[in-house]
Design an enzyme around this catalytic site. Structure first.
Site, mmCIF file in Angstrom:
data_model
loop_
_atom_site.group_PDB
_atom_site.id
_atom_site.type_symbol
_atom_site.label_atom_id
_atom_site.label_comp_id
_atom_site.label_asym_id
_atom_site.label_seq_id
_atom_site.Cartn_x
_atom_site.Cartn_y
_atom_site.Cartn_z
ATOM 1 C CD GLN A 1 -2.804 1.406 2.283
ATOM 2 O OE1 GLN A 1 -2.301 1.813 3.318
ATOM 3 N NE2 GLN A 1 -4.088 1.125 2.157
ATOM 4 C CE1 TYR B 1 -2.981 9.336 7.498
ATOM 5 C CE2 TYR B 1 -4.102 7.357 6.769
ATOM 6 C CZ TYR B 1 -3.514 8.104 7.779
ATOM 7 O OH TYR B 1 -3.482 7.623 9.057
ATOM 8 N NE ARG C 1 -8.575 -0.383 2.928
ATOM 9 C CZ ARG C 1 -8.665 -0.327 4.246
ATOM 10 N NH1 ARG C 1 -8.021 0.613 4.924
ATOM 11 N NH2 ARG C 1 -9.402 -1.199 4.912
ATOM 12 N N GLY D 1 -9.043 -6.614 9.246
ATOM 13 C CA GLY D 1 -7.945 -5.961 9.935
ATOM 14 C C GLY D 1 -7.620 -6.623 11.260
#
Length: 353
Positions: A98, A179, A226, A310
């Protein structure tokens, strides 16, 4: 649930099952961003899933936000990650790196060059960040000039190249969780007046150009993105146009033939249904906090090709085996999520123990 354990083709790769380990920051890299000595063990323990998506990995010095997060732009980074990919491939899983640029979610004390963070606009997130000096307010970032936006795209492209050199099966662009990419989407973080701000098309432009560049570099069938539509972390507000931005974005990304889109679902079922209609490729779906009894439901219904997890994957190195055996799951130790050593990282017990 049995369909979860069937193989599936995602991009150019065949996964051994339809389970993925979601990307999770662990903050255990060396100070220079090279993966730590235990990282290969951590990921190889969890390689019974079909797909591992690594923790967010910065494509440049500007891209770092947190302490001790890994990078993938130097020779040392490549060598460190090669140990990880070799270990994961030995267990039969595929691994995508990622690529995460933190944007304004950064502090100068945490980056190699100690410079002010960069973002679409000079707007602070109104949040704190842990540094070696303790918690500090995140300062106002510096707005990227138009040519710097293009250089940032070039940085991602170079990092993707280096990821493949390190043995990655592909890369996933981190367009979620407040982000840099999502900062471009949100009017609360993006007040630009150039080609990257204002209209839906302009606010989506950075993500689309970034995907195009990385696809050219490593192949569209080895890259993914994502997204977390509607996420409101750290001052992000996508506004009333948010759902329409994602509809436009997904339709444009669909033209590129990417390996998959990874959706972190925030509860807008109507938008998720539209994404499924607009997106012709593989959909990886993450539902934070999904209860155990619903594991496998999205694959069974055809809504997703792959389900990502996760905390359950973090706390259970034998996650797949526990699902097959309907065995209890270890509970995740939140106190060891970020930083530290082996405890809460590579010492979670397997069923065999």
């Amino acid at each position: 649930m049995s369909k979860l354990f069937e193989s599936v083709t995602v991009g150019r790769h065949t996964l051994q099952n339809r389970l993925a380990m979601a990307p999770m920051t662990r903050s255990r890299a060396q100070a220079d961003g090279t993966p730590g000595d235990m990282t290969a063990e951590y990921y190889s323990q969890r390689a019974s899933v079909g797909l591992i998506v690594t923790e967010g990995t910065q494509p440049s010095e500007d891209g770092q936000g947190y302490l001790f997060t890994p990078g993938i732009y130097t020779d040392a980074h490549v060598a460190g990650w090669k140990k990880v990919t070799d270990a994961v491939h030995a267990k039969g899983a595929r691994i995508f790196f990622q690529l995460m640029h933190a944007g304004r979610m950064s502090h100068p004390d945490n980056t190699p060059h100690h410079r002010q963070g960069v973002a679409p606009s000079a707007i602070a997130p109104g949040a704190g960040m842990f540094t070696l000096k303790g918690m500090q307010d995140i300062p106002v970032p510096r707005a990227l000039a138009t040519d710097e936006v293009r250089q940032t795209i070039a940085d991602f492209r170079f990092a993707a190249k280096r990821a493949i050199e390190a043995g990655a099966d592909g890369v996933e662009l981190h367009g979620a969780n407040a982000y840099l990419i999502q900062q471009f989407f949100a009017p609360s973080a993006n007040t630009r007046t150039d080609a990257y701000g204002g209209s839906i098309e302009n606010r989506a432009r950075f993500a689309i150009e970034l995907a195009q560049a990385v696809a050219e570099e490593v192949g569209a069938d080895r890259m993914a993105i994502r997204l977390s539509p509607g996420a409101t972390l750290w001052g992000i507000d996508e506004g009333e146009e948010g759902p329409d931005l994602y509809r436009y974005l997904i339709a444009e990304l669909d033209k590129l033939g990417l390996a998959y889109v990874h959706i972190m679902h925030q509860g807008d079922d109507a938008l998720l249904a539209d994404i499924r209609k607009l997106w012709r490729g593989a959909l990886v779906l993450n539902r934070p906090g999904r209860p155990r009894e619903q594991v496998g439901s999205d694959v069974a219904s055809g809504l997703a090709e792959v389900e990502s997890y996760g905390q359950m994957a973090l706390a259970n190195p034998d996650f797949v085996e526990r699902l097959k055996a309907n065995a209890p799951m270890n509970e995740a130790d939140r106190g060891s999520y970020f930083g530290g050593g082996a405890q809460g990282y590579i010492d979670y017990p397997a069923l065999a123990a």
